[in-house]
Design an enzyme around this catalytic site. Structure first.
Site, PDB file in Angstrom:
ATOM      1  N   HIS A   1       0.885  -1.167   0.000  1.00  0.00           N
ATOM      2  CA  HIS A   1       0.000   0.000   0.000  1.00  0.00           C
ATOM      3  C   HIS A   1       0.922   1.216   0.000  1.00  0.00           C
ATOM      4  O   HIS A   1       1.486   1.570   1.043  1.00  0.00           O
ATOM      5  CB  HIS A   1      -0.876   0.012   1.252  1.00  0.00           C
ATOM      6  CG  HIS A   1      -1.816  -1.157   1.342  1.00  0.00           C
ATOM      7  ND1 HIS A   1      -2.871  -1.333   0.476  1.00  0.00           N
ATOM      8  CD2 HIS A   1      -1.856  -2.210   2.197  1.00  0.00           C
ATOM      9  CE1 HIS A   1      -3.526  -2.444   0.789  1.00  0.00           C
ATOM     10  NE2 HIS A   1      -2.919  -3.001   1.832  1.00  0.00           N
TER      11      HIS A   1
ATOM     12  N   ASP B   1      -1.799  -0.960  -3.875  1.00  0.00           N
ATOM     13  CA  ASP B   1      -2.492   0.212  -4.406  1.00  0.00           C
ATOM     14  C   ASP B   1      -1.540   1.394  -4.271  1.00  0.00           C
ATOM     15  O   ASP B   1      -0.589   1.343  -3.497  1.00  0.00           O
ATOM     16  CB  ASP B   1      -3.861   0.475  -3.742  1.00  0.00           C
ATOM     17  CG  ASP B   1      -3.895   0.323  -2.232  1.00  0.00           C
ATOM     18  OD1 ASP B   1      -2.898   0.672  -1.568  1.00  0.00           O
ATOM     19  OD2 ASP B   1      -4.929  -0.138  -1.703  1.00  0.00           O
TER      20      ASP B   1
HETATM   21  C1  XIL Z   1      -9.060  -3.830   4.711  1.00  0.00           C
HETATM   22  C2  XIL Z   1     -10.237  -3.945   3.766  1.00  0.00           C
HETATM   23  O1  XIL Z   1      -9.879  -3.441   2.519  1.00  0.00           O
HETATM   24  C3  XIL Z   1     -11.413  -3.211   4.317  1.00  0.00           C
HETATM   25  O2  XIL Z   1     -12.549  -3.368   3.461  1.00  0.00           O
HETATM   26  C4  XIL Z   1     -11.704  -3.764   5.702  1.00  0.00           C
HETATM   27  O3  XIL Z   1     -12.772  -3.187   6.281  1.00  0.00           O
HETATM   28  C5  XIL Z   1     -10.484  -3.562   6.580  1.00  0.00           C
HETATM   29  O4  XIL Z   1      -9.414  -4.236   6.011  1.00  0.00           O
HETATM   30  N1  XIL Z   1      -4.104  -4.792   5.325  1.00  0.00           N
HETATM   31  C6  XIL Z   1      -4.751  -5.976   5.173  1.00  0.00           C
HETATM   32  C7  XIL Z   1      -6.140  -5.985   4.670  1.00  0.00           C
HETATM   33  O5  XIL Z   1      -4.157  -7.047   5.342  1.00  0.00           O
HETATM   34  O6  XIL Z   1      -6.900  -7.043   5.205  1.00  0.00           O
HETATM   35  C8  XIL Z   1      -6.839  -4.674   4.925  1.00  0.00           C
HETATM   36  O7  XIL Z   1      -8.084  -4.728   4.255  1.00  0.00           O
HETATM   37  C9  XIL Z   1      -6.006  -3.531   4.442  1.00  0.00           C
HETATM   38  C10 XIL Z   1      -4.692  -3.493   5.151  1.00  0.00           C
END
Ligand code: XIL
Length: 305
Positions: A192, A224
């Site tokens: 991310h 992302d």
């Molecule tokens: C996020 C999801 O995108 C959301 O929809 C949810 O409510 C919370 O979690 N790291 C992770 C993911 O491993 O599971 C997370 O996903 C984003 C950060």
């Protein structure tokens, strides 16, 4: 090439289904295979959301990665009320039941997610590390292997892509697991990132290499690219985003032991970023499901261009 998906949109949005099935070959449940949706009440299991994702994937020739068996997020509050002995039983039962249910239907699992502290000083203080001690990680992998001997088992982490205290700690953690013969197959780098301060590709490659040298796979598991803080016109920001997606995906494409690239969604219409970091456009397709420059950057990276 993978994407995180939500079962609700599979049922309600034809455009979502069309783009997903056309462009992706691997799916991860963005939410529906976490502890909370599956076992919100102790001992009561609801697999409906995850099953819908698996059915969609199987009908469309896609593979599935399960996410995530043990994570402090999306874990129901009852887990935090248990004695250490009950907590051990609950974690063991959750892993056995969930990984057992999806046995033969998932290619891989994120077994433990985000167990290292944000500053890399040690393990994150969670209901699991507090109640069970550091060995809960090794135990989770052993249990997952027993429940599903075929699935690749990953440790998954964020902000541990570049070399630094946090990725060093992840490296030490998985090295120790390997040395002890714990059944771990790979490490996921969530990815991310922000277009203005993203980890340098050479750094990511070096970090992947040291993990691969331990005998592990790697993967980019939740990519992302936020462009909110980038300057310039919209077109310039989208070009910058294209470059970041390209340069990072190219690192995985060039690493034979990089298992997959999974994006955390695919359309800017549905991204967790908007609610967690503020309105942005972090993915490969715009809100109308049109391919963005970032999509072509990813395509170029996979084609070695
Ligand atoms: C996020 C999801 O995108 C959301 O929809 C949810 O409510 C919370 O979690 N790291 C992770 C993911 O491993 O599971 C997370 O996903 C984003 C950060």
């Amino acid at each position: 090439m993978g994407a995180a998906v939500q079962s609700g949109y599979l049922a309600s949005e034809p455009d979502y289904v069309a783009a997903l099935s056309r462009h992706f070959s691997y799916v991860t449940a963005e939410y529906q295979m976490k502890w909370d949706p599956i076992q919100r009440e102790r001992g009561v299991f609801d697999f409906s959301g995850g099953d819908a994702i698996v059915a969609f994937a199987e009908a469309n020739g896609m593979r599935v990665k399960g996410h995530a068996l043990v994570w402090h997020g999306a874990t129901p509050s009852w887990v935090g009320t248990l004695s250490p002995r009950d907590l051990r039983d609950a974690v063991d039962n959750h892993i056995r039941t969930v990984a057992g249910h999806y046995r033969d239907h998932v290619a891989a699992w994120d077994v433990v997610n985000e167990a290292v502290a944000a500053d890399g000083s040690g393990l994150r203080d969670t209901v699991f590390s507090r109640g069970l001690g550091p060995d809960y990680i090794a135990d989770a992998f052993r249990t997952a292997r027993e429940a599903d001997p075929q699935a690749l088992l990953f440790y998954n982490e964020y902000d541990a892509e570049r070399k630094g205290p946090k990725s060093d700690r992840v490296y030490e953690l998985v090295k120790d697991l390997k040395l002890r013969g714990v059944p771990i197959d790979g490490v996921g780098m969530q990815m991310h990132v922000e277009a203005t301060s993203y980890p340098q590709p050479a750094d990511i490659a070096a970090n992947m290499h040291r993990l691969v040298a331990l005998g592990l796979l790697v993967n980019i598991s939740e990519m992302d690219v936020r462009i909110r803080t980038a300057s310039g016109t919209t077109a310039q920001r989208l070009e910058l985003q294209k470059r970041v997606f390209h340069d990072i995906v190219a690192v995985c494409a060039a690493e034979p032991r990089c298992h997959a690239v999974t994006f955390w969604g695919f359309t800017d219409k549905h991204s967790w970023i908007d609610s967690f970091f503020g309105a942005d456009a972090p993915l490969l397709f715009d809100e109308g499901y049109r391919a963005k420059p970032s999509f072509f950057g990813v395509q170029d990276a996979f084609l070695g261009r």
